[in-house]
Write a protein that holds these residues in place. Sequence first.
Motif, PDB file in Angstrom:
ATOM      1  N   ALA A  63       0.840  -1.396  -0.039  1.00 12.15           N
ATOM      2  CA  ALA A  63       0.037   0.006   0.005  1.00 12.15           C
ATOM      3  C   ALA A  63       0.780   1.107  -0.038  1.00 12.15           C
ATOM      4  O   ALA A  63       0.638   2.403  -0.647  1.00 12.15           O
ATOM      5  N   TYR A  64       2.017   1.022   0.634  1.00 17.45           N
ATOM      6  CA  TYR A  64       2.955   2.331   0.941  1.00 17.45           C
ATOM      7  C   TYR A  64       3.395   2.597  -0.653  1.00 17.45           C
ATOM      8  O   TYR A  64       3.721   3.630  -1.234  1.00 17.45           O
ATOM      9  N   ARG A  65       4.055   1.393  -1.282  1.00 15.61           N
ATOM     10  CA  ARG A  65       4.599   1.649  -2.721  1.00 15.61           C
ATOM     11  C   ARG A  65       3.616   2.033  -3.593  1.00 15.61           C
ATOM     12  O   ARG A  65       3.901   3.037  -4.519  1.00 15.61           O
ATOM     13  N   ARG A  66       2.412   1.773  -3.500  1.00 15.73           N
ATOM     14  CA  ARG A  66       1.400   2.199  -4.423  1.00 15.73           C
ATOM     15  C   ARG A  66       1.042   3.566  -4.249  1.00 15.73           C
ATOM     16  O   ARG A  66       0.802   4.399  -5.345  1.00 15.73           O
ATOM     17  N   ALA A  67       1.012   4.054  -2.920  1.00 21.61           N
ATOM     18  CA  ALA A  67       0.612   5.511  -2.749  1.00 21.61           C
ATOM     19  C   ALA A  67       1.524   6.368  -3.086  1.00 21.61           C
ATOM     20  O   ALA A  67       1.707   7.548  -3.729  1.00 21.61           O
ATOM     21  N   THR A  68       2.767   6.197  -2.975  1.00 19.73           N
ATOM     22  CA  THR A  68       4.147   6.792  -3.021  1.00 19.73           C
ATOM     23  C   THR A  68       4.298   6.922  -4.624  1.00 19.73           C
ATOM     24  O   THR A  68       4.299   7.878  -5.247  1.00 19.73           O
ATOM     25  N   PHE A  69       3.948   5.838  -5.217  1.00 21.91           N
ATOM     26  CA  PHE A  69       4.192   5.855  -6.860  1.00 21.91           C
ATOM     27  C   PHE A  69       3.119   6.874  -7.558  1.00 21.91           C
ATOM     28  O   PHE A  69       3.303   7.655  -8.318  1.00 21.91           O
ATOM     29  N   ALA A  70       1.914   6.680  -7.036  1.00 21.63           N
ATOM     30  CA  ALA A  70       0.864   7.448  -7.254  1.00 21.63           C
ATOM     31  C   ALA A  70       1.064   8.950  -7.270  1.00 21.63           C
ATOM     32  O   ALA A  70       0.823  10.033  -7.963  1.00 21.63           O
ATOM     33  N   PHE A  93       4.070  10.395  -6.792  1.00 21.05           N
ATOM     34  CA  PHE A  93       4.933  10.917  -7.857  1.00 21.05           C
ATOM     35  C   PHE A  93       4.345  11.203  -9.018  1.00 21.05           C
ATOM     36  O   PHE A  93       4.693  12.264  -9.711  1.00 21.05           O
ATOM     37  N   CYS A  94       3.460  10.256  -9.602  1.00 26.28           N
ATOM     38  CA  CYS A  94       3.016  10.545 -10.943  1.00 26.28           C
ATOM     39  C   CYS A  94       2.161  11.647 -11.129  1.00 26.28           C
ATOM     40  O   CYS A  94       1.990  12.455 -11.855  1.00 26.28           O
ATOM     41  N   ALA A  95       1.394  11.797  -9.785  1.00 28.61           N
ATOM     42  CA  ALA A  95       0.614  13.105  -9.928  1.00 28.61           C
ATOM     43  C   ALA A  95       1.221  14.445  -9.623  1.00 28.61           C
ATOM     44  O   ALA A  95       0.873  15.544 -10.197  1.00 28.61           O
ATOM     45  N   GLY A  96       2.347  14.320  -8.874  1.00 30.41           N
ATOM     46  CA  GLY A  96       3.139  15.269  -8.543  1.00 30.41           C
ATOM     47  C   GLY A  96       3.900  16.016  -9.509  1.00 30.41           C
ATOM     48  O   GLY A  96       4.058  17.321  -9.770  1.00 30.41           O
ATOM     49  N   ILE A  97       4.415  15.459 -10.407  1.00 31.10           N
ATOM     50  CA  ILE A  97       5.394  15.722 -11.471  1.00 31.10           C
ATOM     51  C   ILE A  97       4.632  16.805 -12.514  1.00 31.10           C
ATOM     52  O   ILE A  97       5.189  17.706 -12.772  1.00 31.10           O
ATOM     53  N   GLU A 146      -0.957  10.673   4.397  1.00 24.25           N
ATOM     54  CA  GLU A 146      -1.934   9.457   4.862  1.00 24.25           C
ATOM     55  C   GLU A 146      -1.284   8.273   4.394  1.00 24.25           C
ATOM     56  O   GLU A 146      -2.001   7.309   4.134  1.00 24.25           O
ATOM     57  N   ILE A 147      -0.176   7.912   4.528  1.00 25.22           N
ATOM     58  CA  ILE A 147       0.526   6.685   4.450  1.00 25.22           C
ATOM     59  C   ILE A 147       1.072   6.133   5.757  1.00 25.22           C
ATOM     60  O   ILE A 147       1.562   7.126   6.721  1.00 25.22           O
ATOM     61  N   ASP A 148       1.267   5.080   6.008  1.00 24.55           N
ATOM     62  CA  ASP A 148       2.111   4.484   7.232  1.00 24.55           C
ATOM     63  C   ASP A 148       3.579   4.997   7.189  1.00 24.55           C
ATOM     64  O   ASP A 148       4.240   3.966   6.176  1.00 24.55           O
ATOM     65  N   THR A 149       4.273   5.567   7.988  1.00 19.43           N
ATOM     66  CA  THR A 149       5.455   5.989   7.752  1.00 19.43           C
ATOM     67  C   THR A 149       6.489   5.249   8.273  1.00 19.43           C
ATOM     68  O   THR A 149       7.530   5.164   8.068  1.00 19.43           O
ATOM     69  N   GLU A 150       5.821   4.196   8.753  1.00 23.66           N
ATOM     70  CA  GLU A 150       6.657   2.922   9.468  1.00 23.66           C
ATOM     71  C   GLU A 150       7.200   2.433   8.223  1.00 23.66           C
ATOM     72  O   GLU A 150       8.284   1.551   8.373  1.00 23.66           O
TER      73      GLU A 150
END
Length: 208
Positions: free
Chosen positions: A19-26, A28-32, A111-115
Motif C-alpha cells: 500500500a505504501y509503494r502504490r501510494a508513493t508511486f501515485a 509522484f506520478c500526480a506530482g510531476i 495519509e500513508i504508514d510512515t513505518e
Amino acid sequence: EIGRIAGAKDEERFAKWAAYRRATFAAFCAGIPQLRARLPDVHIVIRPHPSENLATWRTIAASLQRVSVEPPTQTVIPWILGAEMVVHNSCTTAVEAFLLDTPVVTFHVPEIDTEMESRLPNALSRAAYSCNEVADLLADVTIRGRDGWFTDEQRSIADEFVAARTGDFACERIVALAEKLGAMTEHGTLPDPVSLGIKPRNIVRRAA
C-alpha cells in the motif's frame, strides 16, 4: 518450505508495504505535472528505480515540456552532481546526494504508514508534504544557494553509517596502509598472502 511470508504478521506487513509503494508511486506520478506547472523553467529529470517499468514515466514525460526520463543503466552520480536538488522518498540516492552536497528533499505522501519509510535517506533530507513545498524549497536553493542546507544533526546521523566522511581521500588512506604493510616486512615490500597462507583481511587488521 518457508518463503518470505511466514505467517499472518508477515502478510500484514507486506500488505502495508504494498500500500505504501502504490501510494508513493501515485503521488509522484500526480506530482510531476504539478511541479512542472509551478516551475516551468526548471528541467525535471525522472530517474526510475532499476526495478521499475519505464513506460509510465515516459508517458508522463511525453506529455510535458522540459521533463525527461533517464533510464537507470549507469551510475546516478553525474546526475546528482548536475542537479539543483534531488527529490525522493526513502531512496538511497538521497544518501549519495548528501555525500555530494546536493540539496535533497523527501516527498512525504500524506495519509500513508510512515513505518514503511526508510529512516536514513529521509533523515538526511529536508521534508516536504506537498508539491508546493517541494517547489518552495527548490526556489529557496536557486535564490540562496546550497550553503547551510544540511544541519549538524544530519551530519552526525551520517557519521553513524558512513566512515571517513572527512579527512584524507580513500586512495590516500589505501596508499598509507600499503606503505605501513610494506614496512612490516623484511624487504619493505607487500607480502604475498597466498604464499604466506594468510587471509588479506588479517594482514590489513594487523597493520591498521
